[in-house]
Design a protein around this motif. Structure first.
Motif, PDB file in Angstrom:
ATOM      1  N   UNK A 142       0.851  -1.182   0.000  1.00 47.28           N
ATOM      2  CA  UNK A 142       0.000   0.000   0.000  1.00 47.28           C
ATOM      3  C   UNK A 142       0.889   1.234   0.000  1.00 47.28           C
ATOM      4  N   UNK A 143       0.395   2.297  -0.639  1.00 50.57           N
ATOM      5  CA  UNK A 143       1.098   3.576  -0.631  1.00 50.57           C
ATOM      6  C   UNK A 143       0.625   4.361   0.579  1.00 50.57           C
ATOM      7  N   UNK A 144       1.529   4.670   1.474  1.00 48.01           N
ATOM      8  CA  UNK A 144       1.188   5.415   2.678  1.00 48.01           C
ATOM      9  C   UNK A 144       1.861   6.782   2.643  1.00 48.01           C
ATOM     10  N   UNK A 145       1.552   7.583   3.633  1.00 45.20           N
ATOM     11  CA  UNK A 145       2.134   8.925   3.704  1.00 45.20           C
ATOM     12  C   UNK A 145       3.635   8.877   3.974  1.00 45.20           C
ATOM     13  N   UNK A 146       4.155   7.724   4.381  1.00 44.15           N
ATOM     14  CA  UNK A 146       5.584   7.578   4.644  1.00 44.15           C
ATOM     15  C   UNK A 146       6.257   6.642   3.654  1.00 44.15           C
ATOM     16  N   UNK A 147       5.591   6.409   2.539  1.00 47.83           N
ATOM     17  CA  UNK A 147       6.179   5.573   1.516  1.00 47.83           C
ATOM     18  C   UNK A 147       5.505   4.222   1.418  1.00 47.83           C
ATOM     19  N   UNK A 148       5.941   3.384   0.495  1.00 42.21           N
ATOM     20  CA  UNK A 148       5.316   2.062   0.311  1.00 42.21           C
ATOM     21  C   UNK A 148       5.487   1.184   1.547  1.00 42.21           C
ATOM     22  N   UNK A 149       4.455   0.425   1.842  1.00 42.32           N
ATOM     23  CA  UNK A 149       4.510  -0.480   2.980  1.00 42.32           C
ATOM     24  C   UNK A 149       3.883  -1.817   2.608  1.00 42.32           C
ATOM     25  N   UNK A 169       7.411  -1.247   6.442  1.00 42.14           N
ATOM     26  CA  UNK A 169       7.773  -0.253   5.431  1.00 42.14           C
ATOM     27  C   UNK A 169       8.847  -0.802   4.497  1.00 42.14           C
ATOM     28  N   UNK A 170       8.681  -0.474   3.223  1.00 41.18           N
ATOM     29  CA  UNK A 170       9.721  -0.812   2.248  1.00 41.18           C
ATOM     30  C   UNK A 170      10.793   0.279   2.301  1.00 41.18           C
ATOM     31  N   UNK A 171      11.493   0.317   3.436  1.00 40.75           N
ATOM     32  CA  UNK A 171      12.509   1.345   3.626  1.00 40.75           C
ATOM     33  C   UNK A 171      13.890   0.810   3.245  1.00 40.75           C
TER      34      UNK A 171
END
Length: 320
Positions: A142-149, A169-171
């Motif tokens: 999902x696309x979140x406010x902090x990037x893809x997760x 998170x895909x960090x």
């Protein structure tokens, strides 16, 4: 132009054609083949990278379904989220998670978001309304406010309408894991990210909504391939990029260019040797024979002979 000049000109033209042919083969056949190989390598790297993400999604889904059947664990999670935020964050980090939520009828009864990569709470963290997700979707991105997760949604045993949501998170930390496992350099963005690099924006414009397409770009140091990845609802929402260093290809180009230089140098040396040998074996004797015939014509002395010991056609002509 003298005969000597014509012969040397022909030899020079032949040398030039050989050099041009060598350059043409490398420029229009070898170089494109290297680029095709380069594209194939980066495409394979993207496939490996996506596979690494999928493997982690499967683990997350399995973890979500296991936890959904563990009442003691769920009770502990709920207590931690509500009563002890620090312990809850430690729990998330221990389980390599960024997000956990226990939901009832789509609403969060207990929820915590924490980024172990930056060791900070995710203030303003927003997850799309999971109630809108297809019923058959249990994991995805999902696309979140902090990037893809990466997200996995699973039922809680014994609770009608209750669901457990786990997210990671895909960090950079997760992408580094994939790098060490598959040796793939990856970057991931939400397609709605307001701070997308220009290259990523161009890739999104090129790819559109087609998740099967690939967009390849290259510069002097890196070749990159972009692809869109669908979210939980199958809508392209995440941009994935894999990079491959062009150091090996650059070395190949340098090697081929050095090879072309060597070809030219060897050709010039061969040209010089051919000219020297041709002058000594053909042109100089022909010049002597021409001067001898000119002297006979000037003196009308047919008894004059040219002292030439050659046994080839030039020598036979000189002795006549």
């Amino acid at each position: 132009m003298s005969l000597r000049g014509k012969v040397e000109f022909v030899l020079f033209v032949v040398l030039g054609l050989l050099v041009a042919l060598s350059y043409g083969v490398q420029r229009y056949f070898v170089f494109p083949s290297v680029e095709i190989l380069e594209d194939a390598v980066v495409q394979e790297d993207l496939t490996l990278g996506v596979r690494g993400v999928q493997e982690r999604l499967e683990r997350l889904r399995s973890q979500c379904f296991r936890w959904g059947r563990d009442e003691l664990l769920l009770s502990r999670v709920g207590d931690l989220v509500i009563e002890d935020k620090a312990a809850a964050r430690a729990f998330l980090e221990e389980n390599a998670l960024s997000y956990i939520s226990i939901r009832n009828s789509g609403r969060a009864n207990a929820e915590l978001a924490y980024d172990s990569a930056t060791e900070s709470s995710l203030e303003g963290f927003e997850v799309p309304d999971l109630a809108t997700i297809r019923e058959d979707a249990h994991d995805g991105i999902v696309a979140t406010s902090l990037g893809p997760m990466m997200v996995a949604v699973g039922p809680i045993q014994g609770g009608s309408g209750n669901a457990l949501v786990l997210g990671r998170l895909l960090n950079r930390k997760l992408l580094d894991e994939i790098y060490f496992e598959h040796n793939v350099v990856m970057h991931v963005w939400s397609s709605s990210d307001a701070e997308l690099p220009l290259e990523a924006i161009a890739a999104i414009d090129e790819l559109g909504a087609d998740v099967e397409r690939r967009h390849v770009s290259r510069n002097e140091s890196v070749v990159s391939v972009y692809a869109m990845h669908p979210d939980l609802n199958g809508v392209p929402a995440v941009l994935i990029r894999a990079d491959v260093s062009r150091a090996v290809v650059a070395n190949a180009y340098d090697t081929m260019q050095r090879g072309l230089f060597v070809t030219v140098a060897v050709g010039m040396l061969a040209f010089t040797l051919l000219v020297v040998l041709f002058r000594r074996s053909v042109m100089n004797p022909l010049s002597e024979l021409t001067e001898h015939a000119t002297e006979i014509d000037a003196t009308n002395d047919l008894s004059r002979r040219l002292n030439m010991t050659r046994r080839d056609e030039i020598g036979m002509l000189a002795r006549e």
